[in-house]
Design an enzyme around this catalytic site. Structure first.
Site, PDB file in Angstrom:
ATOM      1  N   ASP A 121       6.247  -2.116  14.643  1.00 34.71           N
ATOM      2  CA  ASP A 121       6.270  -3.054  13.862  1.00 34.71           C
ATOM      3  C   ASP A 121       6.815  -2.385  12.401  1.00 34.71           C
ATOM      4  OD1 ASP A 121       5.565  -5.719  12.472  1.00 34.71           O
ATOM      5  OD2 ASP A 121       4.013  -4.271  11.251  1.00 34.71           O
ATOM      6  N   HIS A 166       7.843  -5.847  10.702  1.00 31.21           N
ATOM      7  CA  HIS A 166       7.231  -5.446   9.709  1.00 31.21           C
ATOM      8  C   HIS A 166       6.323  -6.729   9.050  1.00 31.21           C
ATOM      9  CE1 HIS A 166       6.807  -2.111   6.533  1.00 31.21           C
ATOM     10  NE2 HIS A 166       5.582  -2.648   6.673  1.00 31.21           N
ATOM     11  N   ILE A 167       5.555  -7.017  10.078  1.00 30.38           N
ATOM     12  CA  ILE A 167       4.407  -8.011   9.827  1.00 30.38           C
ATOM     13  C   ILE A 167       2.970  -7.597   9.926  1.00 30.38           C
ATOM     14  CG2 ILE A 167       6.111 -10.032  10.331  1.00 30.38           C
ATOM     15  CD1 ILE A 167       4.729 -10.113  13.071  1.00 30.38           C
ATOM     16  N   GLY A 168       2.621  -6.235   9.521  1.00 28.70           N
ATOM     17  CA  GLY A 168       1.286  -5.821   9.696  1.00 28.70           C
ATOM     18  C   GLY A 168       0.329  -6.463   8.661  1.00 28.70           C
ATOM     19  N   GLY A 227      -6.944   7.413   8.572  1.00 28.01           N
ATOM     20  CA  GLY A 227      -7.090   7.009   7.067  1.00 28.01           C
ATOM     21  C   GLY A 227      -7.715   5.559   7.091  1.00 28.01           C
ATOM     22  N   ARG A 228      -7.774   4.712   6.191  1.00 26.17           N
ATOM     23  CA  ARG A 228      -8.357   3.631   6.230  1.00 26.17           C
ATOM     24  C   ARG A 228      -8.070   2.685   7.455  1.00 26.17           C
ATOM     25  NH1 ARG A 228      -7.435   4.281   0.628  1.00 26.17           N
ATOM     26  NH2 ARG A 228      -5.278   3.293   0.979  1.00 26.17           N
ATOM     27  N   GLU A 240      15.202  -1.328   7.834  1.00 25.61           N
ATOM     28  CA  GLU A 240      14.470  -2.618   7.908  1.00 25.61           C
ATOM     29  C   GLU A 240      15.335  -3.697   7.171  1.00 25.61           C
ATOM     30  OE1 GLU A 240      10.494  -2.607   6.677  1.00 25.61           O
ATOM     31  OE2 GLU A 240      10.106  -1.309   8.704  1.00 25.61           O
ATOM     32  N   VAL A 281       0.742  -1.186   0.007  1.00 23.91           N
ATOM     33  CA  VAL A 281      -0.120  -0.033   0.080  1.00 23.91           C
ATOM     34  C   VAL A 281       0.972   1.425   0.043  1.00 23.91           C
ATOM     35  CG1 VAL A 281      -0.127  -0.033   2.533  1.00 23.91           C
ATOM     36  CG2 VAL A 281      -1.999   1.099   0.996  1.00 23.91           C
ATOM     37  N   GLY A 282       2.030   1.338   0.700  1.00 19.75           N
ATOM     38  CA  GLY A 282       2.965   2.250   0.592  1.00 19.75           C
ATOM     39  C   GLY A 282       3.732   2.330  -0.708  1.00 19.75           C
ATOM     40  N   ARG A 311       5.372   3.842   8.989  1.00 20.34           N
ATOM     41  CA  ARG A 311       6.581   3.790   8.578  1.00 20.34           C
ATOM     42  C   ARG A 311       7.623   4.218   9.474  1.00 20.34           C
ATOM     43  NH1 ARG A 311       4.533   1.087   5.424  1.00 20.34           N
ATOM     44  NH2 ARG A 311       4.315   1.161   3.143  1.00 20.34           N
ATOM     45  N   ARG A 352      -4.439  16.227   8.678  1.00 21.75           N
ATOM     46  CA  ARG A 352      -4.525  17.342   7.739  1.00 21.75           C
ATOM     47  C   ARG A 352      -5.976  17.723   7.830  1.00 21.75           C
ATOM     48  NH1 ARG A 352      -2.178  14.870   2.119  1.00 21.75           N
ATOM     49  NH2 ARG A 352      -3.505  13.047   2.866  1.00 21.75           N
TER      50      ARG A 352
END
Length: 301
Positions: A242, A266-268, A136-137, A247, A57-58, A218, A159
């Site tokens: 996470d 980083h296992i989100g 956000g989402r 990384e 997504v990033g 992030r 924002r």
């Protein structure tokens, strides 16, 4: 027309040399968050490149300005990892606040003796104030999951004010207010020039010394040296991460010496179903880009 596919068939990231070699003359590229798609890669690909599809997504691993300049379309995988990342965030928050990793170590090492009134006490969500930076989402999905724990007040910053925050009784406040009033600070914002290094010494100094800090957005949003100082000095109670910079985080990094810092690799989005859906979406984005049709999920510049 014959289609040639160059595949890096390994769980380990492709080496820079192999990436530059493999992308030469390609019409499309499917990449991961660990692949740095910069000007050098775009030059190596050449003018044939029509589409880049990232299994993420990033997109801060890509040189977006240069990609836009060259007219290359970009596909990504938003929405599909929202639930998995929100679940992991809540799990990390609970594990950090209730000191679960410490508890496991005590059991394994024989530190569990008799019952003690304050042994391994942590912080609970019931009656607390939770602050979400970036509603956000994913931020909203986190808020939905935290509310049933008996959270008294949910603050958020970003924002703009979000009309949908009413669903979780979210209150839009300035960042300073959120940081100073929250018992739990959850970072769920995108990495932008405005948010890079947002969580620094001044940020942590405004937090309660009983506050829990969680980051699943992030790594670069956090100044890790300042976080280490805040944790080791008792400025804040504990932190769960996470995401880090870099990384993977080196095994000798100071944060890994602290009992009050829980670091995950980083296992989100790491559920079987989510990764499968992400893979399918990124493949369909790539095919649509090659065919010149609408992508299921195209990043608009």
């Amino acid at each position: 027309m014959k289609t040639a596919v160059s595949l890096w068939d390994s769980d380990e990231p492709v080496s820079r040399a192999e990436l530059l070699k493999g992308v030469a003359g390609a019409h499309g590229l499917l990449c991961l968050l660990s692949d740095k798609i910069d000007t050098e890669v775009l030059d190596a690909a050449g003018p044939n490149l029509k589409v880049i599809s990232t299994l993420s997504v990033g997109f801060d691993h890509m040189a977006m300005d240069e990609i836009k300049k060259r007219g290359v379309r970009v596909g990504y995988t938003p929405d599909v990892l929202t639930d998995a990342t929100a679940e992991l965030t809540v799990a990390l928050l609970l594990a950090t606040a209730r000191r679960l990793p410490e508890g496991m170590v005590e059991v394994i090492n024989g530190g569990w003796s008799t019952w003690k009134p304050l042994w391994l006490c942590g912080y609970g969500l019931s009656g607390s104030t939770v602050g979400v930076i970036g509603l956000g989402r994913i931020g909203m999905a986190i808020a939905r999951r935290l509310k049933p724990f008996g959270v008294k007040k949910l603050l958020y910053s970003g924002r703009t004010d979000k009309s949908y925050a009413a669903e979780v009784e979210g209150e839009y406040v300035p960042l300073d207010t959120l940081v100073s009033e929250s018992d739990f600070v959850v970072v769920s914002c995108a990495l932008t020039p405005d948010t890079q290094g947002l969580c620094n010494k001044h940020f942590f100094c405004k937090m309660k010394n009983t506050a829990v800090f969680i980051n699943t957005s992030r790594g670069a949003v956090v100044n890790q040296e300042d976080l280490y100082q805040a944790l080791s000095s008792g400025q804040i109670a504990c932190a769960g991460l996470d995401v880090t910079t870099p990384e993977p985080l080196p095994t000798d990094h100071p944060l890994l010496t602290l009992k009050n810092c829980v670091v995950l690799p980083h296992i989100g989005s790491a559920t079987y179903s989510t990764r499968g859906i992400m893979a399918e979406l990124s493949a369909n984005n790539l095919l649509a880009g090659l065919q010149g049709t609408d992508m299921p999920s195209e990043l608009k510049f």
